[in-house]
Design a protein around this motif. Structure first.
Motif, PDB file in Angstrom:
ATOM      1  N   GLY A 203       0.527  -0.913   0.122  1.00 11.65           N
ATOM      2  CA  GLY A 203       0.341  -0.396   0.054  1.00 11.65           C
ATOM      3  C   GLY A 203       0.794   1.169   0.298  1.00 11.65           C
ATOM      4  O   GLY A 203       0.283   2.523  -0.663  1.00 11.65           O
ATOM      5  N   GLN A 204       1.793   1.422   0.472  1.00  7.31           N
ATOM      6  CA  GLN A 204       2.870   2.418   0.714  1.00  7.31           C
ATOM      7  C   GLN A 204       3.648   2.365  -0.830  1.00  7.31           C
ATOM      8  O   GLN A 204       3.746   3.596  -1.190  1.00  7.31           O
ATOM      9  CB  GLN A 204       3.746   2.183   1.875  1.00  7.31           C
ATOM     10  N   ALA A 205       4.009   1.128  -1.096  1.00  5.54           N
ATOM     11  CA  ALA A 205       4.928   1.625  -2.547  1.00  5.54           C
ATOM     12  C   ALA A 205       3.261   2.430  -3.567  1.00  5.54           C
ATOM     13  O   ALA A 205       4.227   2.922  -4.751  1.00  5.54           O
ATOM     14  CB  ALA A 205       5.202   0.106  -2.910  1.00  5.54           C
ATOM     15  N   TYR A 206       2.549   1.585  -3.257  1.00  2.00           N
ATOM     16  CA  TYR A 206       1.506   2.277  -4.249  1.00  2.00           C
ATOM     17  C   TYR A 206       1.174   4.171  -3.941  1.00  2.00           C
ATOM     18  O   TYR A 206       1.546   4.692  -5.358  1.00  2.00           O
ATOM     19  CB  TYR A 206       0.413   1.644  -4.408  1.00  2.00           C
ATOM     20  N   GLU A 207       1.442   3.985  -2.787  1.00  3.52           N
ATOM     21  CA  GLU A 207       1.176   5.442  -2.461  1.00  3.52           C
ATOM     22  C   GLU A 207       1.971   6.561  -2.465  1.00  3.52           C
ATOM     23  O   GLU A 207       1.670   7.491  -3.204  1.00  3.52           O
ATOM     24  CB  GLU A 207       1.338   5.902  -1.059  1.00  3.52           C
ATOM     25  N   ARG A 208       3.223   6.367  -2.626  1.00  4.85           N
ATOM     26  CA  ARG A 208       4.469   7.076  -2.767  1.00  4.85           C
ATOM     27  C   ARG A 208       4.195   6.923  -4.641  1.00  4.85           C
ATOM     28  O   ARG A 208       4.693   8.290  -4.730  1.00  4.85           O
ATOM     29  CB  ARG A 208       5.673   5.792  -2.912  1.00  4.85           C
ATOM     30  N   GLU A 209       4.283   6.201  -5.168  1.00  2.00           N
ATOM     31  CA  GLU A 209       3.702   5.825  -6.958  1.00  2.00           C
ATOM     32  C   GLU A 209       3.006   7.216  -6.845  1.00  2.00           C
ATOM     33  O   GLU A 209       3.029   8.319  -7.819  1.00  2.00           O
ATOM     34  CB  GLU A 209       3.600   5.054  -7.996  1.00  2.00           C
ATOM     35  N   LYS A 210       1.875   7.399  -6.311  1.00  2.00           N
ATOM     36  CA  LYS A 210       0.711   8.278  -6.269  1.00  2.00           C
ATOM     37  C   LYS A 210       1.651   9.843  -5.803  1.00  2.00           C
ATOM     38  O   LYS A 210       1.346  10.747  -6.756  1.00  2.00           O
ATOM     39  CB  LYS A 210      -0.191   8.398  -5.877  1.00  2.00           C
ATOM     40  N   LYS A 211       2.032   9.984  -4.551  1.00  2.00           N
ATOM     41  CA  LYS A 211       2.815  11.085  -5.149  1.00  2.00           C
ATOM     42  C   LYS A 211       3.965  11.553  -5.345  1.00  2.00           C
ATOM     43  O   LYS A 211       3.930  12.984  -6.055  1.00  2.00           O
ATOM     44  CB  LYS A 211       3.547  10.794  -3.479  1.00  2.00           C
ATOM     45  N   LEU A 212       4.654  10.860  -5.931  1.00  2.00           N
ATOM     46  CA  LEU A 212       5.994  11.309  -7.374  1.00  2.00           C
ATOM     47  C   LEU A 212       5.376  12.063  -8.174  1.00  2.00           C
ATOM     48  O   LEU A 212       5.341  12.463  -8.258  1.00  2.00           O
ATOM     49  CB  LEU A 212       6.231  10.065  -7.654  1.00  2.00           C
ATOM     50  N   LYS A 213       3.729  11.064  -9.224  1.00  2.00           N
ATOM     51  CA  LYS A 213       2.750  11.828  -9.867  1.00  2.00           C
ATOM     52  C   LYS A 213       2.686  13.280  -9.942  1.00  2.00           C
ATOM     53  O   LYS A 213       2.763  14.213 -10.482  1.00  2.00           O
ATOM     54  CB  LYS A 213       2.369  10.543 -10.772  1.00  2.00           C
ATOM     55  N   GLU A 214       2.177  12.783  -8.225  1.00  2.00           N
ATOM     56  CA  GLU A 214       1.491  14.729  -7.646  1.00  2.00           C
ATOM     57  C   GLU A 214       2.670  15.546  -7.909  1.00  2.00           C
ATOM     58  O   GLU A 214       2.211  16.630  -7.710  1.00  2.00           O
ATOM     59  CB  GLU A 214       1.056  14.366  -6.449  1.00  2.00           C
TER      60      GLU A 214
END
Ligand code: SF4
Ligand code: SF4
Length: 600
Positions: A203-214
């Motif tokens: 979950g944290q890995a997906y959250e981080r991917e999302k953050k990086l896009k933002e």
């Protein structure tokens, strides 16, 4: 208020401005002044500003503060990030609540480091945003931005400086700010804060991917788009970042070239779609960055040139001449090299090897070790710090990284047991990374001698306090070594080479009897440590009796004190300006006793 600040000082002001409540780190050139300045300017404020035993420890102390909601920062040099990288990889997954700024000062050209590294690459590897200031004024602004971004997106943000930014000075507009006292408050959230197997971390890995896009989008809107709007639409484009941008700008001005230049403040994460659609409109795009091709790798395409295409140099610092060469390589400039030397060199500048300071007690230890443990029968692993300079006395065979003298001594004792292994390390480096390999060596009953040159300071980076010096009586080096299970012999330094040699003869005897590593703690002082040096330097200044000097080279190759050099008559002479009056040379380093006392 306008202030003339060094890049590292500017970062400290920026951190304070960003309401940083905790800062930790390990000294290392070119990063050391950040924490020292922060400590100074926050003197009467409720902040934590302390040196840690190593970069990983410093990282973890500050990061815990950020998890508890405080704004925190950690400082180190580029090789220090290798030590802290384990913690960084996890922190990048887990994120933070308060701002957490990881400040790394790189050393392109490795002027005072064992390697050249680009920490932007580490940020990309760890998947955290990185800001790359070009000047001290930008370093101030970016320190504030890094903390704000870290708070906004809940992710560690790297502020990457380089030596030319950290150590140059500029007038910086330091804004007014109110420091707000804040108490941290840790809220239990095990799935978030505990990096335990898979479900939570996925979950944290997906959250981080999302953050990086933002964050990439944020970078485009706030940093890149305003720069694109200023471009003139010429047929060629240069993309640059950090200190390299300064070299590009000056070179283009001096060559009188009109080429579009796009400056990238956040080299990772990049808004790739937007940048790729921009570069399509240009005939050629040249990427000039220091040190690795970080942006170039991300933007690779047929019309992109840089280090990977072989048009920009790959190792060593950027220079204007190197920018000019790259411009020529891609056809952006066809004229002459205007960066010829400003004057013709009609004199020879004598090169000087790095050397221990005049009167440094380490010199005596290296001299005595070589006398007692002859080079042909011994191996001398050493470590990072002043003692690396013992290389000048040929009293060092290997230098790898912090603490490696101990583990390599262990390795050599297995691999070549016909030789005696005598390793050297400083007290700070021992606390940094020497304890764990010593424990390893003790439990495996390794046989070698480790000499800890304890001057109770981190001398090479500007004399920051070591744990023993900061907490006398509470952190005891001898007890730590004994606690590891090693045998200990202590030597209280005396400016008498005969006594030092006698002591090492005792060490040799004791070494025959023990079955575990034998650790020598040599209690010394640092000649730059004004109070201690005053106590220890005896005011015994030396000169040479020319009649007695037989030009045997012992003093210039085995002892190598800076004032000693051959004169025109082929005799040794002592430069009175460099002699600090330790009197050691008079105590018996010369086989013909040519050194004698000089009246002041
Ligand atoms: S060690 Fe003595 S004899 Fe040899 S070069 Fe130095 S001063 Fe001259
Ligand atoms: S007294 Fe001798 S050893 Fe000491 S600083 Fe002077 S020249 Fe060097």
């Amino acid at each position: 208020m306008k202030q003339t600040l060094m890049g590292n000082e500017a970062i400290a002001y920026g951190l304070l401005h960003a309401n940083t409540q905790m800062i930790s780190g390990y000294p290392g050139t070119p990063s050391s002044e950040i924490l020292t300045t922060f400590e100074k300017i926050s003197k009467n404020l409720p902040v934590y500003a302390k040196w840690a035993t190593n970069e990983k420890v410093g990282f973890e102390v500050a990061y815990a503060g950020a998890i508890a909601g405080l704004n925190t920062a950690v400082t180190m040099k580029q090789v220090g990030l290798n030590v802290a990288s384990d913690a960084l990889m996890s922190a990048s997954f887990i994120g933070n609540k308060g701002g957490f700024v990881l400040i790394v000062a790189d050393d392109p050209g490795f002027h005072s480091s064992q390697t050249e590294q680009d920490s932007r690459e580490f940020a990309r590897f760890a998947r955290i945003p990185v800001l790359d200031p070009a000047t001290p004024a930008e370093a101030y602004e970016f320190a504030i931005k890094a903390s704000e971004l870290s708070q906004k997106f809940g992710i560690p943000v790297m502020l990457r400086s380089v030596m030319r930014v950290s150590h140059s000075r500029e007038i910086v507009e330091v804004k007014d700010f109110n420091f707000e006292e804040k108490k941290g408050s840790f809220k239990r959230d095990i799935p978030r804060w505990a990096a335990v197997p898979r479900a939570g971390r996925l979950g944290q890995a997906y959250e981080r991917e999302k953050k990086l896009k933002e964050i990439a989008k944020y970078s485009y809107e706030n940093f890149i788009k305003p720069e694109i709007e200023k471009l003139k639409g010429t047929k060629n484009l240069i993309i640059s970042s950090g200190a390299a941008f300064g070299y590009v700008k000056e070179t283009l001005d001096e060559l009188g070239l009109d080429i579009d230049v796009l400056k990238i403040d956040m080299p990772y994460p990049l808004p790739l779609d937007e940048l790729k659609s921009l570069i399509k409109h240009y005939e050629k795009v040249l990427i000039i960055e220091e040190t690795y091709p970080v942006i170039e790798e991300e933007l690779r395409s047929e019309n992109v040139y840089g280090k990977m295409s072989g048009d920009v140099h790959t190792i060593d610092e950027m220079t204007k001449e190197r920018v000019l060469k790259a411009l020529k390589n891609v056809g952006f400039y066809k004229g002459e090299n205007i960066y010829k030397p400003a004057f013709e060199n009609n004199f020879e500048v004598i090169s000087r090897k790095p050397n221990l300071c005049s009167g440094c007690p380490h010199r005596d230890i290296f001299f005595a070790i070589k006398k007692v443990f002859r080079p042909k029968k011994s191996i001398y692993p050493s470590d990072i710090g002043c003692y690396t300079l013992g290389i000048n006395q040929q009293a060092i065979d290997t230098v790898l990284c912090m603490g490696a003298s101990v583990s390599m001594a262990h390795g050599f004792s297995i691999a070549d047991n016909k030789k005696t292994v005598i390793a050297t390390i400083g007290d700070s480096t021992f606390f940094h990374s020497g304890v764990a390999p010593l424990i390893n060596a003790v439990y495996q009953k390794a046989k070698f001698i480790l000499v800890i040159l304890d001057n109770s300071t981190v001398a090479m980076t500007g004399r920051q306090a070591t744990p023993e010096r900061a907490a006398p009586g509470e952190v005891d080096l001898k007890k730590v070594v004994e606690g590891c299970g090693a045998e200990v012999m202590e030597y209280c330094y005396e400016p008498d080479i005969k006594k030092t040699i006698e002591f090492f003869k005792e060490v040799k005897k004791r070494y025959e009897e023990v079955e575990v590593p034998l650790v020598v703690i040599s209690r010394q002082f640092c000649v730059l440590d004004k109070e201690r040096a005053k106590e220890n330097l005896k005011g015994v200044f030396a000169t040479v009796d020319e009649e007695k000097c037989v030009a045997c080279d012992v003093c210039t190759t085995q002892f190598v004190c800076p004032p000693m050099a051959y004169n025109e008559k082929g005799k040794i002479e002592i430069d009175p300006l460099l002699c600090v009056g330790c009197g050691v040379c008079i105590s018996g380093i010369c086989p013909t006793d040519a050194f004698i006392r000089r009246d002041k």
